[in-house]
Design an enzyme around this catalytic site. Structure first.
Site, PDB file in Angstrom:
ATOM      1  N   SER A 191       0.851  -1.194   0.000  1.00  0.00           N
ATOM      2  CA  SER A 191       0.000   0.000   0.000  1.00  0.00           C
ATOM      3  C   SER A 191       0.882   1.238   0.000  1.00  0.00           C
ATOM      4  O   SER A 191       1.620   1.483   0.957  1.00  0.00           O
ATOM      5  CB  SER A 191      -0.886  -0.003   1.245  1.00  0.00           C
TER       6      SER A 191
ATOM      7  N   HIS B 173      -1.410  -1.156  -4.064  1.00  0.00           N
ATOM      8  CA  HIS B 173      -2.695  -0.788  -3.458  1.00  0.00           C
ATOM      9  C   HIS B 173      -2.706   0.726  -3.259  1.00  0.00           C
ATOM     10  O   HIS B 173      -1.811   1.286  -2.634  1.00  0.00           O
ATOM     11  CB  HIS B 173      -2.804  -1.530  -2.133  1.00  0.00           C
TER      12      HIS B 173
ATOM     13  N   ASP C  79      -4.808   3.823  -1.719  1.00  0.00           N
ATOM     14  CA  ASP C  79      -5.866   4.181  -0.772  1.00  0.00           C
ATOM     15  C   ASP C  79      -6.373   5.586  -1.075  1.00  0.00           C
ATOM     16  O   ASP C  79      -5.652   6.562  -0.892  1.00  0.00           O
ATOM     17  CB  ASP C  79      -5.301   4.170   0.654  1.00  0.00           C
TER      18      ASP C  79
ATOM     19  N   HIS D 254      -8.498   1.336  -3.675  1.00  0.00           N
ATOM     20  CA  HIS D 254      -9.413   1.181  -2.534  1.00  0.00           C
ATOM     21  C   HIS D 254     -10.099   2.526  -2.303  1.00  0.00           C
ATOM     22  O   HIS D 254      -9.472   3.477  -1.839  1.00  0.00           O
ATOM     23  CB  HIS D 254      -8.545   0.745  -1.331  1.00  0.00           C
TER      24      HIS D 254
ATOM     25  N   MET E  40     -12.164   4.773  -0.357  1.00  0.00           N
ATOM     26  CA  MET E  40     -12.786   5.116   0.928  1.00  0.00           C
ATOM     27  C   MET E  40     -13.418   6.494   0.765  1.00  0.00           C
ATOM     28  O   MET E  40     -12.979   7.484   1.351  1.00  0.00           O
ATOM     29  CB  MET E  40     -11.717   5.101   2.032  1.00  0.00           C
TER      30      MET E  40
ATOM     31  N   MET F  44     -11.457  -5.312   5.903  1.00  0.00           N
ATOM     32  CA  MET F  44     -10.651  -4.350   6.679  1.00  0.00           C
ATOM     33  C   MET F  44     -10.384  -4.944   8.058  1.00  0.00           C
ATOM     34  O   MET F  44     -11.329  -5.288   8.777  1.00  0.00           O
ATOM     35  CB  MET F  44     -11.390  -3.019   6.839  1.00  0.00           C
TER      36      MET F  44
ATOM     37  N   GLY G 161      -8.761   4.477   7.284  1.00  0.00           N
ATOM     38  CA  GLY G 161      -8.455   5.904   7.359  1.00  0.00           C
ATOM     39  C   GLY G 161      -6.980   6.207   7.544  1.00  0.00           C
ATOM     40  O   GLY G 161      -6.504   7.247   7.102  1.00  0.00           O
ATOM     41  N   PHE G 162      -6.263   5.292   8.178  1.00  0.00           N
ATOM     42  CA  PHE G 162      -4.855   5.571   8.467  1.00  0.00           C
ATOM     43  C   PHE G 162      -4.021   4.304   8.332  1.00  0.00           C
ATOM     44  O   PHE G 162      -4.508   3.202   8.635  1.00  0.00           O
ATOM     45  CB  PHE G 162      -4.698   6.114   9.898  1.00  0.00           C
TER      46      PHE G 162
ATOM     47  N   GLY H 281      -0.589   2.077   9.525  1.00  0.00           N
ATOM     48  CA  GLY H 281       0.167   1.876  10.762  1.00  0.00           C
ATOM     49  C   GLY H 281      -0.654   1.511  11.990  1.00  0.00           C
ATOM     50  O   GLY H 281      -0.154   1.608  13.114  1.00  0.00           O
TER      51      GLY H 281
ATOM     52  N   GLY I  77       1.095  -1.769   4.157  1.00  0.00           N
ATOM     53  CA  GLY I  77       1.701  -0.455   4.021  1.00  0.00           C
ATOM     54  C   GLY I  77       2.991  -0.364   4.795  1.00  0.00           C
ATOM     55  O   GLY I  77       4.092  -0.520   4.253  1.00  0.00           O
ATOM     56  N   SER I  78       2.868  -0.162   6.106  1.00  0.00           N
ATOM     57  CA  SER I  78       4.082   0.041   6.910  1.00  0.00           C
ATOM     58  C   SER I  78       5.002  -1.173   6.918  1.00  0.00           C
ATOM     59  O   SER I  78       6.218  -1.019   6.961  1.00  0.00           O
ATOM     60  CB  SER I  78       3.731   0.470   8.339  1.00  0.00           C
TER      61      SER I  78
HETATM   62  C1  DX5 Z   1      -6.103   1.909   5.899  1.00  0.00           C
HETATM   63  C2  DX5 Z   1      -5.750   1.582   4.482  1.00  0.00           C
HETATM   64  C3  DX5 Z   1      -4.643   0.618   4.353  1.00  0.00           C
HETATM   65  C4  DX5 Z   1      -3.317   1.083   4.895  1.00  0.00           C
HETATM   66  C5  DX5 Z   1      -2.657  -0.133   5.466  1.00  0.00           C
HETATM   67  O1  DX5 Z   1      -7.267   2.657   5.927  1.00  0.00           O
HETATM   68  O2  DX5 Z   1      -6.868   1.042   3.794  1.00  0.00           O
HETATM   69  O3  DX5 Z   1      -4.493   0.143   3.022  1.00  0.00           O
HETATM   70  O4  DX5 Z   1      -2.480   1.662   3.936  1.00  0.00           O
HETATM   71  O5  DX5 Z   1      -1.545   0.253   6.177  1.00  0.00           O
HETATM   72  P1  DX5 Z   1      -0.843  -0.721   7.219  1.00  0.00           P
HETATM   73  O6  DX5 Z   1      -0.437  -1.944   6.461  1.00  0.00           O
HETATM   74  O7  DX5 Z   1       0.315   0.099   7.695  1.00  0.00           O
HETATM   75  O8  DX5 Z   1      -1.839  -1.023   8.289  1.00  0.00           O
HETATM   76 ZN    ZN Z   2      -6.491   0.122   1.817  1.00  0.00          ZN
END
Ligand code: DX5
Ligand code: ZN
Length: 220
Positions: free
Chosen positions: A8, A33, A35, A66, A68, A137, A142-143, A145, A197-198
């Site tokens: 991501s 991915h 977001d 994705h 949102m 999910m 929304g974020f 990490g 992501g992270s």
């Molecule tokens: C969160 C996003 C994710 C996010 C995942 O709302 O949909 O795709 O980037 O990040 P990590 O893998 O760091 O939880």
């Molecule tokens: Zn996502």
């Protein structure tokens, strides 16, 4: 089922986006991915179709987008025009998800649907014929990490069973708090599409990290 690693880009270093993407690509990323957050459906704003267009210039790897956002139908055409391969709106937004899925398919892209942690699986049953992926999910969206919510494992299991009955080719994607410490557990529960992501971009060696994660899911 093919095992898919989808970094991501929300956690990438935007001052070195191309460098980070190329590193993940060398590591064997299967999708990227993207977001998209509108500050309404989720309490954060990220980026729009310009990011998809930019990514298409950097990489040939497919992009899963994705959404949102509150009003996906308004923006789906521009995301597909920008190069989105797999478009994933949320079932909770205040509109008809069936119509969004049809719109995506009619415009020639693949459709997926995303479910928040509190949303039951029953609402996606009528959509399954028209989609290629369901994104569970495992955090409140929304974020990046955030910590993985273990309750989502049960949902992954139930979803895999439901899809095996109705349309086995549909991917079970998981998004939120996934990394080296829990990827095998979510895989055992039935996920085969791992958004991270992270766990990918906040590491010193992105290429090596993706290779290792791929090795872990492919060794099963
Ligand atoms: C969160 C996003 C994710 C996010 C995942 O709302 O949909 O795709 O980037 O990040 P990590 O893998 O760091 O939880
Ligand atoms: Zn996502």
């Amino acid at each position: 089922m093919k095992q898919i690693i989808a970094p991501s880009i929300l956690s990438a270093d935007f001052t070195n986006l191309e460098r980070d993407i190329k590193a993940a690509e060398r590591g064997g990323a299967d999708y990227f991915h993207i977001d998209v957050m509108d500050g309404h459906f989720v309490p954060n704003i990220s980026y729009g179709s310009i990011m998809v267009r930019t990514m298409k210039k950097i990489t040939n790897i497919p992009l899963d987008v994705h959404l949102m956002i509150e009003d996906p139908d308004k923006y789906i055409p521009e995301f597909i025009d920008a190069g989105a391969d797999l478009v994933i709106p949320h079932v909770e937004a205040p509109y008809d998800i069936y119509r969004s899925v049809q719109l995506i398919n009619n415009l020639g892209a693949q459709a997926g649907v995303a479910l928040n942690p509190g949303t039951p699986l029953c609402c996606i049953e009528p959509l399954i014929e028209q989609i290629e992926a369901v994104l569970i999910m495992s955090v409140c969206p929304g974020f990046g990490g955030q910590s993985f919510q273990p309750e989502s494992l049960k949902k992954v299991r139930q979803l895999r069973e439901m899809l095996d009955d109705l349309k086995p080719s549909v991917h079970v994607a998981i998004d939120g708090g996934i990394g080296r410490n829990n990827i095998q557990e979510v895989q055992r529960a039935g996920a085969n599409f791992f958004v991270m992501g992270s766990a990918v971009f906040r590491q010193d060696d992105i290429e090596k990290t993706v290779k290792e994660l791929k090795g872990v899911v492919e060794s099963r």
